[in-house]
Design an enzyme around this catalytic site. Structure first.
Site, PDB file in Angstrom:
ATOM      1  N   ASP A 159     -10.693 -33.983 -20.426  1.00 19.81           N
ATOM      2  CA  ASP A 159      -9.417 -34.396 -20.994  1.00 19.81           C
ATOM      3  C   ASP A 159      -8.267 -33.486 -20.591  1.00 19.81           C
ATOM      4  O   ASP A 159      -7.101 -33.863 -20.727  1.00 19.81           O
ATOM      5  CB  ASP A 159      -9.505 -34.500 -22.520  1.00 19.81           C
ATOM      6  CG  ASP A 159      -9.912 -33.205 -23.196  1.00 19.81           C
ATOM      7  OD1 ASP A 159     -10.765 -32.499 -22.640  1.00 19.81           O
ATOM      8  OD2 ASP A 159      -9.394 -32.899 -24.281  1.00 19.81           O
ATOM      9  N   HIS A 160      -8.562 -32.298 -20.057  1.00 21.78           N
ATOM     10  CA  HIS A 160      -7.528 -31.371 -19.632  1.00 21.78           C
ATOM     11  C   HIS A 160      -7.216 -31.476 -18.135  1.00 21.78           C
ATOM     12  O   HIS A 160      -6.262 -30.842 -17.673  1.00 21.78           O
ATOM     13  CB  HIS A 160      -7.917 -29.938 -19.977  1.00 21.78           C
ATOM     14  CG  HIS A 160      -7.842 -29.650 -21.444  1.00 21.78           C
ATOM     15  ND1 HIS A 160      -6.867 -28.868 -22.009  1.00 21.78           N
ATOM     16  CD2 HIS A 160      -8.630 -30.072 -22.473  1.00 21.78           C
ATOM     17  CE1 HIS A 160      -7.058 -28.802 -23.319  1.00 21.78           C
ATOM     18  NE2 HIS A 160      -8.118 -29.530 -23.624  1.00 21.78           N
ATOM     19  N   HIS A 196     -14.721 -20.929 -25.759  1.00 20.91           N
ATOM     20  CA  HIS A 196     -14.847 -22.374 -25.964  1.00 20.91           C
ATOM     21  C   HIS A 196     -16.285 -22.804 -25.650  1.00 20.91           C
ATOM     22  O   HIS A 196     -16.531 -23.916 -25.229  1.00 20.91           O
ATOM     23  CB  HIS A 196     -13.845 -23.102 -25.057  1.00 20.91           C
ATOM     24  CG  HIS A 196     -13.649 -24.554 -25.350  1.00 20.91           C
ATOM     25  ND1 HIS A 196     -13.584 -25.079 -26.620  1.00 20.91           N
ATOM     26  CD2 HIS A 196     -13.495 -25.617 -24.502  1.00 20.91           C
ATOM     27  CE1 HIS A 196     -13.401 -26.379 -26.553  1.00 20.91           C
ATOM     28  NE2 HIS A 196     -13.343 -26.735 -25.274  1.00 20.91           N
TER      29      HIS A 196
END
Length: 274
Positions: free
Chosen positions: A64-65, A150
């Protein structure tokens, strides 16, 4: 320094929000941090085209990035008449992703070279992979990176952009960690992705609940801002999407931990610092 925030929630697709991406205008250097779905459309609305970008900075390689990576590369290539390589700065693994993207674009690249007499070379990029340290120093703009947490996505990094006496830190997706605290110390602004753990915990689907493991809550992001002593906290990429009328709830959660300025990162939010 301006920060035009252009991001959105990971799931589901939101008709009113683009994917995670932040445009930092440092003097004459527009820097695009991450390039989620619709990033170039939002950048255009902020007055910056792909040909104007000084560099693309990637915090990590979650889909998504980087959804619009091919669009950034291609659009900059075909709209720049005196092309210079596009610097792409990201964590280890970025080079492989960029190479794979260029390979997927090979048919399109060949079509355009065959059709346009003034396009004779494929897109030119310069990929630089870092996990920490000073990575850019020029034209009064300095960029430093530090590792974030993350996991199981790793490595991931945050960016600190400094221009003249102003600074902004872009955390990306992360849980609280000492390296981010250090990078953000004394910054004018911290742009931080956040989730509402109280709301996500109510969702019956375990797959969505899994995001609780590796994202900061509003309160955790605010506590990071407080520890670092920043002036402004910009909440971005919020999950679940912020519904109309809930703004005060999100601000109140942040205010429990942070006494500075809090901004909610709706698409095309512009924050001026310095």
């Amino acid at each position: 320094m301006d920060d035009s925030n252009i991001m959105g929630a990971t799931l589901p697709v939101d008709a009113n929000r683009a994917g995670p991406s932040t445009l930092v205008k440092a003097g004459d250097s527009p820097l695009l941090v991450d390039c989620g779905r619709g990033a170039l459309m939002r950048a255009a609305a902020a007055g910056v085209g792909a040909a104007n970008l000084t560099a693309l900075l990637l915090t990590h390689l979650h889909s998504d990035h980087i959804t619009d990576l091919s669009d950034v590369i291609t659009t900059r290539w075909v709209t720049t008449f005196m092309p210079t390589p596009l610097p792409i700065i990201g964590p280890p693994g970025t080079k492989a992703v960029v190479e794979a993207t260029l390979a997927a674009l090979a048919p399109d690249i060949s079509y355009r070279i065959a059709h346009h007499a003034d396009i004779t070379e494929p897109p030119s990029v310069q990929v630089h992979e870092y996990t920490e340290g000073q990575v850019w120093d020029g034209d009064e703009v300095r960029i430093a990176v530090a590792p974030t947490d993350h996991r199981p996505v790793e490595p991931t990094i945050a960016f600190r952009v400094e221009y003249e006496s102003n600074s902004v830190v872009l955390a990306g997706d992360t849980v609280p960690c000492a390296t981010l605290d250090q990078l953000a110390r004394g910054a004018d602004a911290l742009v931080h992705t956040v989730i509402r753990k109280d709301l996500v915990a109510l969702v019956p689907r375990q797959r969505l609940k899994d995001i609780l493991d590796y994202h900061s809550s509003v309160e955790q992001a605010a506590a990071t801002a407080a520890r670092a002593g920043v002036n402004t906290l910009v909440l971005t990429h919020y999950v679940p999407p912020l519904a109309p009328g809930e703004e005060d709830q999100w601000r109140a959660l942040a205010a429990n931990e942070f006494r500075g300025r809090v901004e909610l990162g709706d698409d095309l939010l512009r924050v001026t610092i310095g």
